[in-house]
Each structure stands twice: as C-alpha cells, then as structure tokens.
Design an enzyme around this catalytic site. Structure first.
Site, short mmCIF file in Angstrom:
data_model
loop_
_atom_site.label_atom_id
_atom_site.label_comp_id
_atom_site.label_asym_id
_atom_site.label_seq_id
_atom_site.Cartn_x
_atom_site.Cartn_y
_atom_site.Cartn_z
N HIS A 202 29.60 28.03 38.21
CA HIS A 202 29.56 26.77 38.95
C HIS A 202 30.08 25.61 38.11
CE1 HIS A 202 26.41 28.06 42.18
NE2 HIS A 202 27.48 28.81 42.15
N SER A 206 35.76 28.59 40.63
CA SER A 206 36.42 29.89 40.78
C SER A 206 37.93 29.74 40.63
CB SER A 206 36.10 30.48 42.15
OG SER A 206 34.73 30.72 42.31
N LYS A 228 32.60 35.20 55.30
CA LYS A 228 33.48 36.15 54.61
C LYS A 228 32.67 37.15 53.79
CE LYS A 228 35.80 34.80 51.01
NZ LYS A 228 35.42 35.78 49.95
N ASP A 229 31.66 36.66 53.07
CA ASP A 229 30.80 37.55 52.30
C ASP A 229 29.97 38.47 53.20
OD1 ASP A 229 31.77 36.51 50.00
OD2 ASP A 229 29.98 35.40 49.42
N GLU A 272 28.73 61.05 34.26
CA GLU A 272 29.06 60.64 35.61
C GLU A 272 30.47 60.07 35.65
OE1 GLU A 272 26.15 60.45 38.68
OE2 GLU A 272 26.99 62.14 37.56
#
Length: 378
Positions: A202, A206, A228-229, A272
């Site tokens: 923050h 971004s 969107k998320d 894995e």
C-alpha cells in the site's frame, strides 16, 4: 470504552483503505489476482489444518494408520484432508504465478515488499515440507531422511544440527513431534508477514503492465477490482473443488499409499511436484556440498534480484528479454520433469544443463538490460 471505539475506528480505517479506497492502476489484468488468491489459499490451509490437527497425534508407529482411520470414521474428514493436500498444490500454483509475474514486470524493484514476499515463499516451502512428512508413509519418511541428512554438510555443527532436528539418533517420533509443532506454528508467522507485505504494498502501490505511475490513471479498489477478484475466486474454487472431489489423488505419489518400511528404500525418492525443480538442481551436482549450495542459491537468489537489476526501465520492455523470460519458465518446467526422472543417463546431463540455464537467467538478464538501455540511449 473510548479506547475501544478508537481501536475499532482505526481497524475500520485500515479495512476501508485496503478493500475500498485503495488506488489501483486501471489497466491491471487478472494476473494481479494472485495476491488475493494466495490469501484465500492461506485461509483455507489454516482452517483445514486446524481441523486435521484436532484428530492427529504425532507418532512413528501409528500416525499413518491414524490418518486412514480418521478419514474413514470422522464425518467429512476425508474431504478436509483432500482439500488440505490439494490446497498446498493450489497455493504453490498461485505462488509461482505470482513470483513469475513480478519478475516479468520487475516488481522486485520494490525491495522491501519483494524481500518480505520471498521470505513468505521460503517459509511456505518449509511448512509444506514439514506437512508432507506428517503422515509417515514410505515416501515421506525417506524424503525426510534424505533432506535432513543434508544438514550433515554444515561445517563444524552439522552432526549436532541433525541431532537437534531429529531429537533422536534417526527420524523417529521426536522428529515427527517437532515437525508437527512447526508445521502448525509457521502458517501464523506467514499470516503475520502477509499483513506486513500488504502494508508495504500500500505504501508503494501496485505495478501495471505499462509501468504507468500517474495518479490520474487509477481507480478505487471498490467496486471494479472487488468484482474482478471475486470472479477469480469463483473460477479457481470451482476448479479446485472439482479436483478435490473427483481427482483428489492426481498430484500424489503411489508410494504415499504404503506404510513406512525403514528397511526398504523406494526405487526413486522424490518430493512433491512443487519442490521438484529445486530437487533436480540439488542432484545435478555430483558433490554433496556443491549440491546443497546450488539448492540454497536457487531459492535465495530471489533476494538479490533488485540488486542485480541496474537498468532504469522494466526488463520486459526490451526486445530479447521476453524470449529470455519464457525460456526461463521452460527451463524450470523441464527441471520439474527431470526431478521426477530416475538418476541415470540422459537425465543427469540434461539436469546439469538445465541447472546452468536456471542460474544464467539471473546473470544474463541484468546484462541484457544494460545493453538495451545503452543502445536506446545511444
């Protein structure tokens, strides 16, 4: 009462700045969903992990049968375990995509945010490894024995360090108890670091595909990016539940269905799938100490990315760099395949070539950035 009201008011302000009023570049795509999806994955893993922990007791002799018993006799425990096991794979899919996107758009130049993110990545790998050992099946036991024995190469304190980790002369019940304790504890450390990661994000804001920094080209996080998320959540959860319900064992190994036999070594020991690229690098070096150094550097080199990058523009904007990036992804994918292959020709030589290519990306990439920048300025 006043202090409580002020505390609630501060919490509401933080939540509002996070989910409502956060300015975000309007041209970011669904590639930027991975951060929120990772938080969802972490929440799923902690919730299912706590439910599984309530019916688990670390024991070398009975943990394997206890896991089977609880899956068969505790209501919906089979589903919880499959969600937890496949949730780890989903976590790493989102994590690798998140890291790849940040490398592609050189988001690692936000040094503090990137460093915390790499730390979260390393702790997630440690947590996943510890959890993989807990059922004490044939593969997890031998995997734990092989990986922990690498500590013997630490100068001076190697043997003592192994005894400290094992808590006994070999991998045994004290080892499982310690692994279980850290496997339960580390996700909460990851959660705390995630909060720090978000706070630092923050402060910097971004990145976006075009590298635009203008404050006039941003929207509030709500409602555009919330929807969107949510669309990303619904899509991923649908695919995840499809796998967990209909193909829950797809990503597992056949040796995981066999109880521990310390006197019979599996024909091919492998971790894995999300560890296979690092495992391939480890075994590509004939020298044990050299393999350990290569394994550690394969992960910790991510810390140095901001300092290796000396160009002022985003690396993905230069001509050859896109090709180099996708060649790097291909290299990591092939290393994952080599990690599943037996230790024999031609896989040994192929793994060595791919391991060299893996590290060359971090060396050639910054040099190419400098070359293109000087060429453009000229």
């Amino acid at each position: 009462m006043l202090n409580q009201l002020q505390s609630k008011s501060s919490l509401l302000k933080v939540m509002n700045s996070t989910f409502m009023d956060l300015p975000a570049p309007k041209n970011i795509s669904f590639s930027w969903n991975m951060g929120s999806l990772l938080f969802l994955c972490l929440f799923i893993q902690i919730m299912t992990g706590m439910l599984l922990a309530s019916s688990y007791a670390p024991s070398m002799d009975s943990s394997f049968y206890m896991v089977i018993f609880t899956m068969e006799n505790i209501n919906k425990n089979w589903l919880i375990r499959y969600i937890h096991a496949n949730g780890a794979s989903l976590f790493f899919i989102c994590l690798y995509y998140h890291i790849s996107r940040n490398i592609y758009y050189y988001s690692y130049m936000y040094k503090h945010t990137w460093s915390i993110g790499v730390t979260i990545f390393i702790l997630t790998m440690a947590t996943a490894f510890l959890g993989y050992v807990l059922p004490i099946n044939q593969m997890s036991y031998w995997g734990a024995s092989v990986i922990t024995n690498l500590l013997s190469e630490v100068p001076y304190i190697g043997p003592n360090l192994i005894e400290l980790v094992w808590g006994s002369p070999s991998v045994n019940t004290p080892t499982i108890m310690r692994f279980f304790s850290f496997h339960f504890f580390l996700p909460f450390v990851i959660m705390a670091l995630t909060v720090v990661h978000i706070v630092l994000l923050h402060e910097t804001g971004s990145k976006n595909p075009l590298g635009i920094s203008s404050v006039n080209n941003k929207y509030m996080f709500n409602p555009i990016f919330i929807f969107k998320d949510l669309l990303g959540f619904i899509t991923i959860l649908f695919a995840f539940m499809f796998i967990s319900l209909l193909m829950p064992l797809t990503l597992g190994d056949d040796e995981n269905f066999f109880n521990l036999n310390p006197y019979v070594t599996p024909i091919h020991i492998q971790p894995e799938w999300y560890f296979l690229f690092a495992y391939a690098i480890l075994r590509s070096i004939p020298n044990k100490m050299g393999g350990i150094i290569a394994l550690v550097m394969a992960i910790f080199i991510l810390y140095f990315l901001p300092y290796l990058h000396s160009a002022s523009m985003a690396s993905s904007y230069y001509p050859i760099n896109k090709l180099m990036f996708f060649l790097f992804l291909s290299d990591v994918s092939l290393l994952t395949w080599i990690g599943m292959a037996p230790v024999e020709a031609p896989y040994i030589l192929t793994g060595q070539i791919l391991s060299i290519g893996y590290f060359l990306f971090y060396i050639i990439g910054p040099l190419m950035n400098i070359f293109w920048e000087k060429l453009i300025m000229f």
